[in-house]
Design an enzyme around this catalytic site. Structure first.
Site, PDB file in Angstrom:
ATOM      1  N   GLU A   1       0.805  -1.234   0.000  1.00 27.53           N
ATOM      2  CA  GLU A   1       0.000   0.000   0.000  1.00 27.53           C
ATOM      3  C   GLU A   1       0.832   1.276   0.000  1.00 27.53           C
ATOM      4  O   GLU A   1       0.643   2.148   0.838  1.00 27.53           O
ATOM      5  CB  GLU A   1      -0.954  -0.031   1.203  1.00 27.53           C
ATOM      6  CG  GLU A   1      -1.861  -1.246   1.168  1.00 27.53           C
ATOM      7  CD  GLU A   1      -2.739  -1.395   2.417  1.00 27.53           C
ATOM      8  OE1 GLU A   1      -2.624  -0.571   3.341  1.00 27.53           O
ATOM      9  OE2 GLU A   1      -3.529  -2.354   2.464  1.00 27.53           O
TER      10      GLU A   1
ATOM     11  N   ASN B   1       1.993  -5.181  -3.146  1.00 27.23           N
ATOM     12  CA  ASN B   1       0.595  -5.510  -2.827  1.00 27.23           C
ATOM     13  C   ASN B   1      -0.193  -4.229  -2.532  1.00 27.23           C
ATOM     14  O   ASN B   1       0.286  -3.370  -1.788  1.00 27.23           O
ATOM     15  CB  ASN B   1       0.601  -6.425  -1.589  1.00 27.23           C
ATOM     16  CG  ASN B   1      -0.748  -7.007  -1.255  1.00 27.23           C
ATOM     17  OD1 ASN B   1      -1.403  -7.597  -2.119  1.00 27.23           O
ATOM     18  ND2 ASN B   1      -1.183  -6.862  -0.003  1.00 27.23           N
TER      19      ASN B   1
ATOM     20  N   HIS C   1     -10.615  -6.196  -2.077  1.00 28.72           N
ATOM     21  CA  HIS C   1     -11.651  -6.032  -1.047  1.00 28.72           C
ATOM     22  C   HIS C   1     -12.816  -5.307  -1.718  1.00 28.72           C
ATOM     23  O   HIS C   1     -12.734  -4.118  -2.008  1.00 28.72           O
ATOM     24  CB  HIS C   1     -11.126  -5.180   0.118  1.00 28.72           C
ATOM     25  CG  HIS C   1     -10.015  -5.822   0.878  1.00 28.72           C
ATOM     26  ND1 HIS C   1     -10.195  -6.959   1.638  1.00 28.72           N
ATOM     27  CD2 HIS C   1      -8.705  -5.503   1.003  1.00 28.72           C
ATOM     28  CE1 HIS C   1      -9.042  -7.306   2.195  1.00 28.72           C
ATOM     29  NE2 HIS C   1      -8.123  -6.440   1.821  1.00 28.72           N
TER      30      HIS C   1
ATOM     31  N   GLU D   1      -6.167 -10.756  -1.067  1.00 33.54           N
ATOM     32  CA  GLU D   1      -6.962 -10.548   0.153  1.00 33.54           C
ATOM     33  C   GLU D   1      -8.447 -10.511  -0.178  1.00 33.54           C
ATOM     34  O   GLU D   1      -9.203  -9.695   0.358  1.00 33.54           O
ATOM     35  CB  GLU D   1      -6.549  -9.229   0.838  1.00 33.54           C
ATOM     36  CG  GLU D   1      -5.075  -9.151   1.174  1.00 33.54           C
ATOM     37  CD  GLU D   1      -4.667  -7.850   1.870  1.00 33.54           C
ATOM     38  OE1 GLU D   1      -5.559  -7.103   2.330  1.00 33.54           O
ATOM     39  OE2 GLU D   1      -3.459  -7.598   1.955  1.00 33.54           O
TER      40      GLU D   1
ATOM     41  N   ASP E   1     -12.205 -10.463  -0.472  1.00 36.72           N
ATOM     42  CA  ASP E   1     -13.480 -10.591   0.238  1.00 36.72           C
ATOM     43  C   ASP E   1     -14.486  -9.694  -0.464  1.00 36.72           C
ATOM     44  O   ASP E   1     -14.121  -8.668  -1.033  1.00 36.72           O
ATOM     45  CB  ASP E   1     -13.376 -10.312   1.753  1.00 36.72           C
ATOM     46  CG  ASP E   1     -12.736  -8.993   2.122  1.00 36.72           C
ATOM     47  OD1 ASP E   1     -12.645  -8.090   1.271  1.00 36.72           O
ATOM     48  OD2 ASP E   1     -12.341  -8.857   3.298  1.00 36.72           O
TER      49      ASP E   1
END
Ligand code: G2I
Length: 463
Positions: free
Chosen positions: A169, A211, A247, A276, A278
């Site tokens: 990030e 990432n 996400h 990641e 979701d």
């Protein structure tokens, strides 16, 4: 190996699947057993179904939940890759400067290894979840502390990590395409490449990823990451993969150009990974979103695998949004069923390629049981070898590759295989999770050594 050397016919069918289709066609008139025959090579767990195309399906794991048997039963059954949700972050691993604590990270690493799962490391350098001492640092002192942190943590886990999120990030949200302001960024714009070079030196066998989130579609932020990767590749800064956190919710839906965005990054000569995943929601809407994400990954040959950010809805960092594949009791949701179907619905494709190294490209499948080829990354005094095992015209249920090392060379660690020795003619047998290779498909293992790496083509046998 460059991407153009990878066979890309996503519609290629394995003989097994063709046979299943023929059987299905021949019994259509009888009206029976069609579904059974058509599903002859479907796998019944997320990990096994992803493995059919050489990919993985992983989950974030929290160490403090490893005593919960519902949690571990589902995690062990379904997933073949594990990411530590918080336990390998800076605040967890170096709570006081130069005093490292690997207790909870090691719990996850041990659980992964003892259950035959691979491990993603998350994360070595991040503006967030820094220990207090690091938050208060700046300039050259912080730069040195970052380098020391990466060296110590990556060295501790050396040989156990499939891929590290080296930097997390580092780009700003919005349309600026700028780096995110942080104490790390203020040490100089080169902090990211220093982080990657440091990680490579500490663990040459791990794939090194950048990432981020909100980079899942083409936008100013993903364009900036893209330009960075392009620049790194042109200058030889070691980077092997980009992680797309993915996400998603109604404000941040699965982008319509998700697959195209993954593909353009893959075209830079790196792997892409969904790191990641979701997706907030429930029922068929959530199920459709999940299957669309899976299909996008399967359509990109260098999409190495998918990790969901937790096992059950109740394990999620945003539990109230029920974004995962299992409910709080560990029961499958509609999203699980659609994810599994998507993983099984696509014919096996060739697995993603290895990190950038030099050496021969993968030979075409032969008529024999299997063949093996080595891609060698040699440096003064040591090497890593990525070995591609390719099945012949029949599927493998186990394999063994014998590699002859020059005198003086010693294998120091191995991943995705079990080494039967460390010098001379070394036999590498499949690990528990990669014994099966579909006809014409391939899988990869690797090893690291001191001295000079192998130059002869290894032999491969079914076992
Ligand atoms: O925020 C979701 C993810 C975004 N990308 C990077 C990931 O590392 C991040 O994961 C989350 C974890 O899922 C949370 O579990 O990162 C959060 C912190 O940035 C994690 O939350 C923290 C809480 O903030 C802490 O109060 C708590 O002590 O989890 C810690 C351990 O439970």
């Amino acid at each position: 190996m460059n991407q153009s050397s990878v066979p890309r016919d996503a519609t290629r069918r394995s003989p097994l699947r063709v046979a299943a289709t023929l059987i299905a066609a021949s019994v259509v008139a009888a009206g029976a057993a069609v579904a059974f025959a058509a599903d002859a090579d479907a796998a019944s767990t997320l990990g096994a179904s992803a493995a059919q195309s050489g990919r993985y399906f992983g989950t974030a794991i929290a160490a403090y939940k490893l005593s919960d048997s519902v949690y571990t039963t589902v995690a062990n059954r379904e997933f073949n890759m594990v990411t530590a949700e918080n336990e390998m972050k800076q605040d967890a691993t170096e709570p006081n400067q130069n005093q490292f604590n690997f207790t909870s990270g090691d719990q996850i690493a041990t659980w992964a290894t003892s259950n035959g799962k691979r491990l993603r490391g998350h994360t070595l350098a991040w503006y967030a979840q820094q220990p207090g001492w690091m938050q208060n640092m700046s300039g050259t002192a912080l730069r040195s502390a970052m380098v020391n942190h990466i060296t110590q943590v990556a060295t501790h886990y050396k040989g156990k990590i499939y891929a590290w999120d080296v930097v997390n990030e580092a780009f700003a949200d919005g349309g600026s395409g700028a780096r995110r302001d942080s104490n790390l960024q203020r040490t100089g714009n080169d902090w990211i490449e220093v982080a990657f070079r440091t990680a490579r030196a500490a663990d040459p066998a791990a794939k090194l990823c950048y990432n981020d989130y909100n980079t899942d579609g083409q936008n100013a932020k993903s364009n900036a990451v893209y330009a960075m990767v392009q620049d790194f590749k042109s200058r030889g800064v070691p980077i092997d993969c980009v992680g797309f956190q993915s996400h998603f919710n109604s404000n941040s839906p699965v982008p319509s150009d998700y697959q195209a965005n993954l593909q353009r990054f893959a075209n830079l000569g790196i792997d892409v990974q969904i790191t990641e995943l979701d997706i907030e929601g429930s029922g068929s809407a959530q199920a459709t979103n999940y299957s669309n994400v899976v299909k996008a990954c399967l359509a990109v040959s260098r999409c190495a695998g998918i990790t969901v950010w937790g096992v059950r809805d109740t394990d999620s960092w945003r539990a109230s949004a029920t974004p995962l594949l299992f409910d709080g009791n560990g029961n499958i949701k509609a999203a699980y069923t659609s994810t599994l179907a998507a993983l099984n619905g696509v014919p096996p494709t060739d697995p993603p390629t290895s990190p950038p190294t030099s050496g021969p490209t993968t030979p075409p499948p032969t008529g024999g049981a299997c063949s093996a080829s080595v891609t060698l990354n040699q440096w003064n005094g040591g090497f890593t070898a990525a070995v591609r095992v390719t099945a012949g015209s029949a599927a493998l249920n186990g394999w063994a590759v014998t590699v002859t090392l020059p005198s003086g060379a010693t294998v120091t660690n191995t991943w995705n295989a079990v080494a039967g020795g460390s010098s001379g003619a070394v036999r590498f047998a499949n690990a528990g999770y990669n014994a099966g290779v579909p006809a014409g498909g391939s899988t990869e293992f690797g090893f690291q050594g001191t001295g000079t790496g192998p130059s002869a083509t290894p032999s491969c046998a079914a076992s």
